[in-house]
Design an enzyme around this catalytic site. Structure first.
Site, PDB file in Angstrom:
ATOM      1  N   HIS A 106     -66.328 -42.556 -37.019  1.00  0.00           N
ATOM      2  CA  HIS A 106     -65.385 -43.401 -36.270  1.00  0.00           C
ATOM      3  C   HIS A 106     -64.917 -42.640 -35.031  1.00  0.00           C
ATOM      4  O   HIS A 106     -64.747 -41.411 -35.068  1.00  0.00           O
ATOM      5  CB  HIS A 106     -64.186 -43.761 -37.158  1.00  0.00           C
ATOM      6  CG  HIS A 106     -63.334 -44.825 -36.552  1.00  0.00           C
ATOM      7  ND1 HIS A 106     -62.395 -44.547 -35.587  1.00  0.00           N
ATOM      8  CD2 HIS A 106     -63.299 -46.166 -36.734  1.00  0.00           C
ATOM      9  CE1 HIS A 106     -61.808 -45.677 -35.218  1.00  0.00           C
ATOM     10  NE2 HIS A 106     -62.340 -46.677 -35.900  1.00  0.00           N
ATOM     11  N   SER A 228     -60.897 -54.663 -31.480  1.00  0.00           N
ATOM     12  CA  SER A 228     -59.988 -55.771 -31.192  1.00  0.00           C
ATOM     13  C   SER A 228     -60.513 -57.139 -31.644  1.00  0.00           C
ATOM     14  O   SER A 228     -60.250 -58.160 -30.988  1.00  0.00           O
ATOM     15  CB  SER A 228     -59.632 -55.794 -29.696  1.00  0.00           C
ATOM     16  OG  SER A 228     -58.915 -54.620 -29.351  1.00  0.00           O
TER      17      SER A 228
HETATM   18  C1  PEP Z   1     -61.417 -49.776 -35.668  1.00  0.00           C
HETATM   19  O1  PEP Z   1     -60.606 -48.865 -35.596  1.00  0.00           O
HETATM   20  O2  PEP Z   1     -62.500 -49.590 -36.283  1.00  0.00           O
HETATM   21  C2  PEP Z   1     -61.116 -51.033 -34.998  1.00  0.00           C
HETATM   22  C3  PEP Z   1     -62.086 -51.853 -34.762  1.00  0.00           C
HETATM   23  O3  PEP Z   1     -59.801 -51.223 -34.670  1.00  0.00           O
HETATM   24  P1  PEP Z   1     -59.157 -52.565 -34.019  1.00  0.00           P
HETATM   25  O4  PEP Z   1     -59.766 -53.762 -34.735  1.00  0.00           O
HETATM   26  O5  PEP Z   1     -57.708 -52.446 -34.272  1.00  0.00           O
HETATM   27  O6  PEP Z   1     -59.535 -52.566 -32.579  1.00  0.00           O
END
Ligand code: PEP
Length: 270
Positions: A106, A228
């Site tokens: 990640h 997001s």
């Molecule tokens: C993530 O951290 O893997 C992620 C996609 O976060 P968000 O959906 O909050 O952008």
């Protein structure tokens, strides 16, 4: 092909009590929905949640017997089983806690823990050899996106998969079932900014072609989008044939938005 919607809870919720509330809400809502729909909600969309390591065993036990899988957010690079690695959690310990998958690479781990190609290769080998599936995250930063280096960055990050196959060729047979790529532009994570569906689609096509070049059997590997994703934009990502699901951060902490995203993929891939 079955879609995947995976909730990355990161360092949330704060307490075991709040974890229980979230899971109870998730399971009850799914149960109610299934009774109304007559079709299991995971028939076209596999759900998975990745809690923080401290909650992993309890979450896995809570989800046992349900259709939702549990995943870790990381594994130790140093040993697949035991050893003097303070603060680490091994792939064996994670499997023993009841999880069947782990997220690796990640962008927050790459950024805050300086995870390199070699580290991620070791982690991937440990996870897969202990029977865990791997959700491998890749993606470019804002500066790289602005400089039109997305594919270049992704190609470099995907070399972990190429090197994995070179070191462990016996994994080729089953890797498409145990490896998922999550394309997550770093600039889209937690910002509310998203690339266009067409941009994501082209990048996913490139990822699929690249891994198929490593091994023909990876042609069917799932490639998810993350960054997001929410209840409002999930439909548009789900409608694209190159997008096999979503890795969801913020919106996975609210049952309503997490299940709305799952529903969008379930409907689109049905
Ligand atoms: C993530 O951290 O893997 C992620 C996609 O976060 P968000 O959906 O909050 O952008």
């Amino acid at each position: 092909m079955q879609a995947w919607v995976i909730g990355n809870w990161k360092q949330n919720p704060a307490t075991s009590h709040d974890v229980d509330l979230l899971l109870n809400d998730l399971l009850t809502t799914i149960d109610t929905k299934e009774q109304a729909d007559t079709e299991p909600s995971n028939s076209r969309c596999q759900l998975m949640v990745a809690p923080s390591c401290i909650h992993l065993a309890a979450v896995s036990a809570h989800l046992a017997g349900s259709s939702i899988l549990s995943a870790a957010q990381d594994v130790s690079a140093y040993s697949a089983s035991v050893g003097a690695y303070t603060g680490d959690c091994s792939a064996q310990q994670i499997a023993d806690a009841g999880a069947t998958w782990t997220i690796l690479g990640h962008s927050e781990r790459r950024q805050y823990h300086n995870e390199s190609h070699d580290t991620l290769l070791q982690k991937m080998i440990h996870a897969l050899t202990q029977g865990l599936g791997v959700v491998f995250c890749i993606g470019e930063t804002q500066a790289q996106y602005d400089a039109k280096q997305t594919l270049e960055v992704i190609d470099a990050q995907l070399l972990v998969v190429k090197d994995l196959l070179a070191q462990q060729p016996e994994l080729i047979v089953s890797l498409s079932e145990h490896l998922i790529i999550a394309y997550e532009p770093v600039w889209a994570i937690g910002t509310g900014k998203v690339p266009t569906v067409s941009e994501v689609s082209q990048t996913h096509q490139h990822i699929k072609q690249t891994v198929t070049g490593f091994a023909e059997s990876l042609k069917v590997m799932s490639v998810l989008y993350g960054g997001s994703v929410n209840a409002d934009n999930a439909d548009s990502f789900a409608a694209d044939s190159m997008i096999d699901g979503a890795l969801v951060g913020g919106a996975s902490l609210k049952v309503e938005s997490f299940l709305a995203i799952a529903n969008a993929f379930s409907q689109a891939k049905g």
